[in-house]
Design a protein around this motif. Structure first.
Motif, PDB file in Angstrom:
ATOM      1  N   GLU A 111       0.834  -1.203   0.000  1.00 53.10           N
ATOM      2  CA  GLU A 111       0.000   0.000   0.000  1.00 53.10           C
ATOM      3  C   GLU A 111       0.870   1.256   0.000  1.00 53.10           C
ATOM      4  N   ASN A 112       2.008   1.189   0.691  1.00 48.08           N
ATOM      5  CA  ASN A 112       2.910   2.348   0.748  1.00 48.08           C
ATOM      6  C   ASN A 112       4.342   1.827   0.743  1.00 48.08           C
ATOM      7  N   ARG A 113       4.999   1.954  -0.393  1.00 48.96           N
ATOM      8  CA  ARG A 113       6.350   1.423  -0.545  1.00 48.96           C
ATOM      9  C   ARG A 113       7.365   2.142   0.332  1.00 48.96           C
ATOM     10  N   ARG A 114       7.015   3.295   0.849  1.00 44.76           N
ATOM     11  CA  ARG A 114       7.944   4.047   1.699  1.00 44.76           C
ATOM     12  C   ARG A 114       7.930   3.557   3.143  1.00 44.76           C
ATOM     13  N   LYS A 115       7.043   2.618   3.444  1.00 45.91           N
ATOM     14  CA  LYS A 115       6.961   2.089   4.801  1.00 45.91           C
ATOM     15  C   LYS A 115       7.256   0.601   4.800  1.00 45.91           C
ATOM     16  N   ALA A 116       8.061   0.180   5.761  1.00 47.12           N
ATOM     17  CA  ALA A 116       8.497  -1.213   5.813  1.00 47.12           C
ATOM     18  C   ALA A 116       7.349  -2.171   6.130  1.00 47.12           C
ATOM     19  N   ARG A 117       6.441  -1.741   6.982  1.00 45.92           N
ATOM     20  CA  ARG A 117       5.381  -2.641   7.427  1.00 45.92           C
ATOM     21  C   ARG A 117       4.049  -2.368   6.721  1.00 45.92           C
ATOM     22  N   SER A 118       4.105  -1.885   5.511  1.00 40.21           N
ATOM     23  CA  SER A 118       2.890  -1.585   4.763  1.00 40.21           C
ATOM     24  C   SER A 118       2.148  -2.869   4.413  1.00 40.21           C
ATOM     25  N   ARG A 119       0.835  -2.799   4.453  1.00 49.47           N
ATOM     26  CA  ARG A 119       0.037  -3.979   4.116  1.00 49.47           C
ATOM     27  C   ARG A 119      -0.038  -4.141   2.592  1.00 49.47           C
ATOM     28  N   GLY A 142      -6.437   1.254 -11.111  1.00 46.61           N
ATOM     29  CA  GLY A 142      -5.562   2.043 -10.258  1.00 46.61           C
ATOM     30  C   GLY A 142      -5.825   1.827  -8.779  1.00 46.61           C
ATOM     31  N   ARG A 143      -4.783   1.898  -7.999  1.00 43.69           N
ATOM     32  CA  ARG A 143      -4.927   1.742  -6.543  1.00 43.69           C
ATOM     33  C   ARG A 143      -5.953   2.734  -6.018  1.00 43.69           C
ATOM     34  N   GLY A 144      -6.826   2.229  -5.147  1.00 48.47           N
ATOM     35  CA  GLY A 144      -7.856   3.073  -4.552  1.00 48.47           C
ATOM     36  C   GLY A 144      -9.098   3.238  -5.384  1.00 48.47           C
ATOM     37  N   ASN A 145      -9.090   2.755  -6.638  1.00 52.48           N
ATOM     38  CA  ASN A 145     -10.227   2.950  -7.521  1.00 52.48           C
ATOM     39  C   ASN A 145     -11.349   1.955  -7.241  1.00 52.48           C
ATOM     40  N   LYS A 146     -12.376   2.020  -8.078  1.00 53.06           N
ATOM     41  CA  LYS A 146     -13.649   1.347  -7.805  1.00 53.06           C
ATOM     42  C   LYS A 146     -13.513  -0.132  -7.482  1.00 53.06           C
ATOM     43  N   PHE A 147     -12.737  -0.882  -8.279  1.00 48.78           N
ATOM     44  CA  PHE A 147     -12.654  -2.325  -8.097  1.00 48.78           C
ATOM     45  C   PHE A 147     -11.379  -2.757  -7.362  1.00 48.78           C
ATOM     46  N   ALA A 148     -10.561  -1.802  -6.972  1.00 46.85           N
ATOM     47  CA  ALA A 148      -9.382  -2.128  -6.166  1.00 46.85           C
ATOM     48  C   ALA A 148      -9.802  -2.400  -4.725  1.00 46.85           C
ATOM     49  N   TYR A 205      -1.454   6.638  -1.718  1.00 48.29           N
ATOM     50  CA  TYR A 205      -2.223   6.761  -2.956  1.00 48.29           C
ATOM     51  C   TYR A 205      -1.759   7.989  -3.737  1.00 48.29           C
ATOM     52  N   THR A 206      -0.688   7.787  -4.510  1.00 47.43           N
ATOM     53  CA  THR A 206      -0.041   8.871  -5.245  1.00 47.43           C
ATOM     54  C   THR A 206       0.238   8.410  -6.676  1.00 47.43           C
ATOM     55  N   SER A 207       0.567   9.362  -7.535  1.00 45.48           N
ATOM     56  CA  SER A 207       0.942   9.016  -8.907  1.00 45.48           C
ATOM     57  C   SER A 207       2.235   8.201  -8.927  1.00 45.48           C
ATOM     58  N   ALA A 208       3.162   8.517  -8.019  1.00 51.12           N
ATOM     59  CA  ALA A 208       4.421   7.778  -7.968  1.00 51.12           C
ATOM     60  C   ALA A 208       4.176   6.309  -7.639  1.00 51.12           C
ATOM     61  N   GLU A 209       3.315   6.039  -6.653  1.00 52.42           N
ATOM     62  CA  GLU A 209       3.003   4.652  -6.303  1.00 52.42           C
ATOM     63  C   GLU A 209       2.295   3.957  -7.461  1.00 52.42           C
ATOM     64  N   SER A 257      -6.426  12.260  -2.349  1.00 55.35           N
ATOM     65  CA  SER A 257      -5.076  11.871  -1.940  1.00 55.35           C
ATOM     66  C   SER A 257      -4.043  12.329  -2.959  1.00 55.35           C
ATOM     67  N   ILE A 258      -4.347  12.113  -4.245  1.00 52.28           N
ATOM     68  CA  ILE A 258      -3.413  12.538  -5.293  1.00 52.28           C
ATOM     69  C   ILE A 258      -3.335  14.049  -5.369  1.00 52.28           C
ATOM     70  N   TRP A 259      -4.493  14.712  -5.386  1.00 47.90           N
ATOM     71  CA  TRP A 259      -4.513  16.160  -5.585  1.00 47.90           C
ATOM     72  C   TRP A 259      -3.888  16.911  -4.409  1.00 47.90           C
ATOM     73  N   CYS A 260      -4.215  16.477  -3.216  1.00 45.80           N
ATOM     74  CA  CYS A 260      -3.711  17.185  -2.030  1.00 45.80           C
ATOM     75  C   CYS A 260      -2.245  16.877  -1.770  1.00 45.80           C
ATOM     76  N   ASP A 261      -1.753  15.781  -2.333  1.00 45.25           N
ATOM     77  CA  ASP A 261      -0.344  15.426  -2.203  1.00 45.25           C
ATOM     78  C   ASP A 261       0.492  16.103  -3.286  1.00 45.25           C
TER      79      ASP A 261
END
Length: 481
Positions: free
Chosen positions: A58-66, A121-127, A170-174, A339-343
């Motif tokens: 879910e978040n590659r910047r965190k070691a314990r991300s689910r 895309g991550r966070g989208n309707k069927f994700a 939930y970013t464009s980079a991820e 998440s994308i816009w505010c980031d």
């Protein structure tokens, strides 16, 4: 000498400790994988459509991300000898599904030469998880007060965080890293990206982070990474309206049939703001009139009738305008969108310039085309992106840039902007088209020819044969959306 050796041993120990910690962190981080599975959406039986799920952190910047799961659809080519490089479509938004409604490959021109791959895309309707915020969709369609929208943002955030969602993931980079993980897991050396609207920004991010995996890119209705969207949201609509009014004024037949259209449009908006324009179910204000014209500008079939629609509305006849004012709630996934816009957008925007986009001085009735307000992003509370999220992308990959003449969202000049840093990019403006310049016969032909050979000269034959905008002059029923 003893002291020097001791110092070296201490340094070596520290390095080994850091390396061990990094290795342990990597060991805890989920490893991306792809697994075949039933399609997440119902598809037509008997077609060569393969599906599965991409599992990524879910978040590659965190070691314990689910781990989160993203549906994948692969539409196999109908060609006898398909090209080795598939095409990947990246939709607009942010917050629009890649796979919703994708039930069949019939009629898909891309499949004549190559496979097409869709990644939800991550966070989208069927994700899973999905970052849906349906209350915001309803409030946006109602043009509800900003305070109500901000309260709904805070409620949705609280619910998602309580369910365990890490909104910073939930970013464009991820999302760009998700795409490259999928490419490698499917054993694809290179593929072609087709981005539409926000999808062009995601494609630029892929070029920024993983250029080695990209053969070519088609960017339709470009959102450059380094454009501060909220500072120009209404100005882009103003440009498109001005292009429409100028087009009519420069057409002798249109100008004769609808004289002084620019002044009449301005008066219509001003009168609506001052006294309102009575409609059967409500009173229209200036922003309602402008929103309706903006909706018409996004529909190429309606654009030729807009001078007539504006002229009739100025005379109190709303038959053509009213259908354009009826806005259903969007299908945007607002949690992902925020998440994308505010980031990636809001941290680089200037408050005074954002505020100027709702100014009456624009002559648009105070219409608010911003994606989010500073208050909404303050309520959403995600970490800001680094400077790279606002820097122009430099790339030698072959790129086709498409723009629509009357695009009220991403003006053609934004597409031209990319030519400064992409030496192998080519720009094509499609006359009479709008947001989504590819979705017509000529735009499709240009796109397919480019994908066949990105290095070959582009033919402008179909563009040269386009008649341009032929404005509707009769007094019958206006074109309907």
């Amino acid at each position: 000498m003893i002291r020097n050796n001791l110092a070296k041993l201490l340094i070596l120990g520290a390095v080994m400790t850091i390396a061990t910690a990094a290795h342990a962190a990597d060991a805890k981080r989920p490893v991306p994988r792809f697994e075949k599975a039933e399609c997440a959406v119902q598809v037509v039986p008997g077609e060569r459509i393969e599906c599965g799920f991409l599992y990524v952190p879910e978040n590659r910047r965190k070691a314990r991300s689910r781990t989160i799961s993203l549906p994948v659809m692969i539409f196999r080519s109908t060609g006898a000898a398909p090209a080795a490089d598939p095409v990947v479509y990246l939709p607009g938004g942010p917050g629009l599904s890649s796979i919703d409604g994708r039930t069949t490959g019939k009629g898909n021109p891309f499949l004549m030469e190559r496979d097409q791959i869709l990644l939800e895309g991550r966070g989208n309707k069927f994700a899973r998880p999905s970052l849906a915020c349906p209350d915001i969709n309803v409030l946006r369609a109602q043009n509800a007060a900003h305070a109500m929208q901000t309260a709904a943002v805070a409620r949705c955030r609280a619910a998602l965080v309580a369910s365990g969602v890490d909104l910073d993931g939930y970013t464009s980079a991820e999302a760009a890293d998700d795409l490259d993980d999928l490419r490698r897991l499917l054993g694809i050396r290179q593929w072609n990206l087709i981005g539409f609207s926000y999808g062009t920004r995601l494609a630029q991010t892929v070029l920024q982070r993983h250029p080695e995996g990209v053969r070519s890119v088609v960017l339709d209705s470009v959102l450059p990474i380094d454009v501060d969207y909220e500072e120009t949201a209404a100005s882009s609509l103003r440009r498109a309206i001005d292009a429409l009014l100028a087009g009519c004024a420069n057409d002798p037949d249109c100008d004769t049939r609808y004289p002084d259209l620019r002044a009449r449009f301005a008066k219509l908006v001003a009168d609506a703001d001052r006294t309102g324009v009575a409609a059967p179910d409500r009173v229209l204000r200036g922003r309602d009139v402008v929103d309706a014209v903006g909706a018409g500008l996004q529909q190429p079939a309606v654009i030729p009738a807009l001078p007539r629609i504006i002229s009739e509305a100025a005379e109190g006849r709303l038959t053509g305008l009213l259908p354009l004012t009826r806005q259903a709630p969007s299908s945007f996934n607002w949690g992902l969108r925020l998440s994308i816009w505010c980031d990636e957008e809001m941290p680089f925007e200037t408050a005074s310039r954002m505020a100027s986009q709702t100014s009456p001085a624009l002559g648009l009735g105070g219409v608010d085309n911003r994606t989010a307000t500073p208050a909404m992003c303050a309520a959403w509370r995600v970490s800001p992106a680094d400077a790279m999220a606002n820097e122009p992308v430099k790339s030698d990959v072959p790129v086709l840039i498409l723009a629509g003449e009357f695009d009220p969202v991403t003006p053609p000049a934004w597409g031209c902007r990319l030519l400064r840093t992409m030496p192998n990019a080519r720009f094509v403006q499609i006359p009479g088209q709008s947001h989504g310049a590819m979705f017509n016969r000529c735009g499709g032909q240009v796109t397919l020819a480019f994908l066949h050979d990105p290095a070959a000269p582009l033919s402008g034959d179909c563009i040269a044969k386009l008649p341009g905008t032929v404005f509707v002059l009769d007094t019958g029923t206006a074109a309907q959306p």
